[in-house]
Design a protein around this motif. Structure first.
Motif, mmCIF file in Angstrom:
data_model
loop_
_atom_site.group_PDB
_atom_site.id
_atom_site.type_symbol
_atom_site.label_atom_id
_atom_site.label_comp_id
_atom_site.label_asym_id
_atom_site.label_seq_id
_atom_site.Cartn_x
_atom_site.Cartn_y
_atom_site.Cartn_z
ATOM 1 N N CYS A 2 0.810 -1.226 0.000
ATOM 2 C CA CYS A 2 0.000 0.000 0.000
ATOM 3 C C CYS A 2 0.840 1.272 0.000
ATOM 4 N N ILE A 3 0.484 2.217 -0.879
ATOM 5 C CA ILE A 3 1.194 3.501 -0.927
ATOM 6 C C ILE A 3 0.327 4.616 -0.348
ATOM 7 N N ARG A 4 -0.727 4.249 0.393
ATOM 8 C CA ARG A 4 -1.577 5.209 1.132
ATOM 9 C C ARG A 4 -2.152 6.296 0.212
ATOM 10 N N CYS A 5 -2.649 5.867 -0.944
ATOM 11 C CA CYS A 5 -3.213 6.840 -1.878
ATOM 12 C C CYS A 5 -4.664 7.150 -1.549
ATOM 13 N N ALA A 6 -5.349 6.244 -0.861
ATOM 14 C CA ALA A 6 -6.748 6.400 -0.439
ATOM 15 C C ALA A 6 -7.750 6.244 -1.580
ATOM 16 N N ALA A 7 -7.311 5.789 -2.759
ATOM 17 C CA ALA A 7 -8.261 5.586 -3.858
ATOM 18 C C ALA A 7 -9.340 4.581 -3.453
ATOM 19 N N CYS A 8 -8.957 3.588 -2.628
ATOM 20 C CA CYS A 8 -9.941 2.573 -2.217
ATOM 21 C C CYS A 8 -11.006 3.177 -1.303
ATOM 22 N N ILE A 51 -3.695 -4.424 -4.883
ATOM 23 C CA ILE A 51 -3.950 -5.190 -3.655
ATOM 24 C C ILE A 51 -5.358 -5.773 -3.763
ATOM 25 N N ILE A 89 -8.614 -0.258 3.031
ATOM 26 C CA ILE A 89 -7.245 -0.618 3.429
ATOM 27 C C ILE A 89 -7.154 -0.756 4.945
ATOM 28 N N CYS A 106 -7.072 0.120 -7.002
ATOM 29 C CA CYS A 106 -5.796 0.128 -6.265
ATOM 30 C C CYS A 106 -4.605 0.176 -7.226
ATOM 31 N N PRO A 107 -3.744 1.171 -7.088
ATOM 32 C CA PRO A 107 -2.633 1.319 -8.042
ATOM 33 C C PRO A 107 -1.546 0.258 -7.887
ATOM 34 N N VAL A 108 -1.580 -0.520 -6.792
ATOM 35 C CA VAL A 108 -0.594 -1.591 -6.640
ATOM 36 C C VAL A 108 -1.282 -2.961 -6.542
ATOM 37 N N ILE A 158 -7.963 -6.546 -2.114
ATOM 38 C CA ILE A 158 -8.540 -6.333 -0.777
ATOM 39 C C ILE A 158 -9.677 -7.318 -0.480
#
Ligand code: SF4
Length: 470
Positions: free
Chosen positions: A321-327, A385, A350, A381-383, A387
């Motif tokens: 997680c890169i903590r982008c908050a898109a989720c 994940i 997340i 999610c840009p990476v 979830i």
């Protein structure tokens, strides 16, 4: 621990009674309006930018692959990072848990002789409850991110990873400034420019007088020993460049192997977090540069449950997680409850997986159920994940943990009863009560008896028979 008990939050241990909190939150129509408006705006901006990026799928794949490589070779990359950061003049400290990290930072600030610090917005420092720990040591920690400052002035808590005051609207912010900021103009309006100007003037004085800063980092680069902070306001950069001492708290999963890897993440992060092509400010520093910026640089590498999460075959992907908050911005549950309902540092999808993974599912058993499993979080999610899959796995773990808890309690009670003659005799006298349980046990025993037969106790125990006949 049972449901409704404690998990780690920005203030230390905090209640995580999601069903109860959510019930209250959905009845707050102002909160729902604020959250829907803010998440909707960012969601649209993100979708537009992703649509115009033809290699988005490949970028996501690359982001996930780089992070997986880091997680598979974490020990080697951490040592490489420490070696390179130290060679460039930084001091690297290791913290097993939140308390150790907060203690390390507090000791470092104390050693400078100063009693106030300026802070860059950072999830890691919230996770370890740093502001409170510093306060208890007599050190004032001033948040300099505009949203964090609004929350600090109003004694409120963040409700979103990227936009922490998203549950507040302009009128509320104006009121908070007038009540909490001595130097706010008396005729302050709720125009965003006027609010930003009032905050700017207030913060400028802090930047100029404070000698110690605390930050987190979005990325730590093993190859160079450097750290990167991405932000929108420039307040972070003031903290990173003006003070004499800079202390950064960095989760061990924040590593990237090489400088070149930033090419991928500096495309993924701004598009996913704020819906921008690039972050207005990317500040990078590697150790100490004589005569330029802080001359005393410390990095606290934080575990706090990350190695435990790493050991979970399915859950470990959460550490990408890169903590982008898109989720958060696409989650139908988050949109209705806001972030406070999750009762922990990390809200939204997340948070529903990261908190149980870091703290242990037994400390946050309700969070994996705070989802409709619609899969929207995985889509954005840009990476990559997954979830929903992690949520299902954690639900299974939560049910198992609860079952073990009940079994442990039952066996502990049995051990107590059997550990003394008088106690055991008394327990045998109570055995006929089992008949009542058979007829309709109260919860939680009903869960056990619903699918199991409970044999009738014999009319008399062996001891009674023995006493009678001998
Ligand atoms: S899980 Fe993915 S979408 Fe959610 S905050 Fe982390 S990187 Fe962003």
């Amino acid at each position: 621990m049972s449901s409704g008990e404690l998990i780690w939050s920005e203030e230390g241990w905090a209640g995580a009674d999601f069903p109860q909190n959510a019930k209250q939150a959905v009845n707050d129509s102002q909160l729902r309006r604020n959250v829907r408006k803010a998440t909707g705006t960012i969601r649209e901006r993100r979708a537009g930018l992703v649509a115009e990026t033809p290699d988005w799928r490949q970028l996501r794949r690359a982001g996930a692959a780089i992070k997986d490589d880091v997680l598979h070779h974490l020990d080697g990359y951490l040592e490489e990072f420490e070696r390179n950061a130290t060679a460039r003049g930084a001091h690297v400290h290791w913290a097993r848990d939140a308390q150790e990290a907060a203690r390390t930072v507090t000791d470092l600030v104390r050693a400078t002789g100063h009693t106030e610090v300026i802070k860059v917005k950072s999830m890691a420092t919230q996770e370890i409850g740093l502001v409170k720990a510093l306060e208890q040591a007599g050190i004032a920690a001033h948040e300099t991110d505009l949203a964090e400052m609004i929350l600090q002035l109003s004694n409120d808590r963040p409700s979103h990873i990227v936009v922490p005051a998203l549950h507040r609207n302009r009128a509320e912010i104006r009121r908070i400034f007038l009540d909490g900021m001595d130097d706010a103009p008396k005729d302050l309006s709720d125009d965003p420019h006027a609010l930003a100007e009032a905050a700017r003037l207030h913060l400028r004085r802090l930047f100029l007088r404070t000698k110690v800063a605390v930050s987190g980092a979005n990325f730590a680069i093993a190859e160079t020993g450097g750290l990167l902070v991405a932000e929108s306001e420039g307040n972070g950069r003031m903290c990173l460049t003006l003070p004499d001492t800079l202390i950064s708290v960095v989760g061990i999963e924040k590593l990237l192997p090489t400088w070149r890897d930033l090419e991928v993440f500096l495309q993924l992060l701004p598009r996913s977090s704020t819906g921008e092509r690039m972050n207005p400010y990317n500040s990078v520093w590697s150790g100490v540069t004589p005569g330029d910026g802080p001359q005393s640089v410390h990095i606290v590498l934080l575990d706090n449950g990350r190695t435990k999460a790493l050991a979970d075959n399915i859950g470990r992907q959460a550490l990408r997680c890169i903590r982008c908050a898109a989720c958060l911005n696409v989650c139908p549950v988050y949109e209705r409850t806001g972030g406070h309902a999750y009762g922990a540092t990390y809200p939204g999808p997340i948070g529903a997986i990261l908190t149980p993974l870091l703290a242990g599912v037994e400390h946050a058993p309700q969070l994996p159920f705070a989802s409709s499993l619609c899969g929207a979080c995985y889509e954005v999610c840009p990476v990559e994940i997954d979830i929903p899959t992690v949520l299902v796995k954690l639900r299974h773990d939560a049910v198992k943990a609860e079952r073990h808890r009940l079994q442990d309690a039952t066996f502990a009670a049995a051990a107590q009863a059997m550990s003394g003659r008088r106690r055991w005799t008394l327990a045998l006298k109570l055995a006929p009560l089992v008949r009542l349980v058979r007829q309709g046990a109260p919860p939680p025993l009903s869960g056990w008896t619903r699918t199991r037969d409970l044999p009738d106790p014999p009319p008399e125990s062996f001891r009674e028979w023995w006493t009678k006949h001998r």
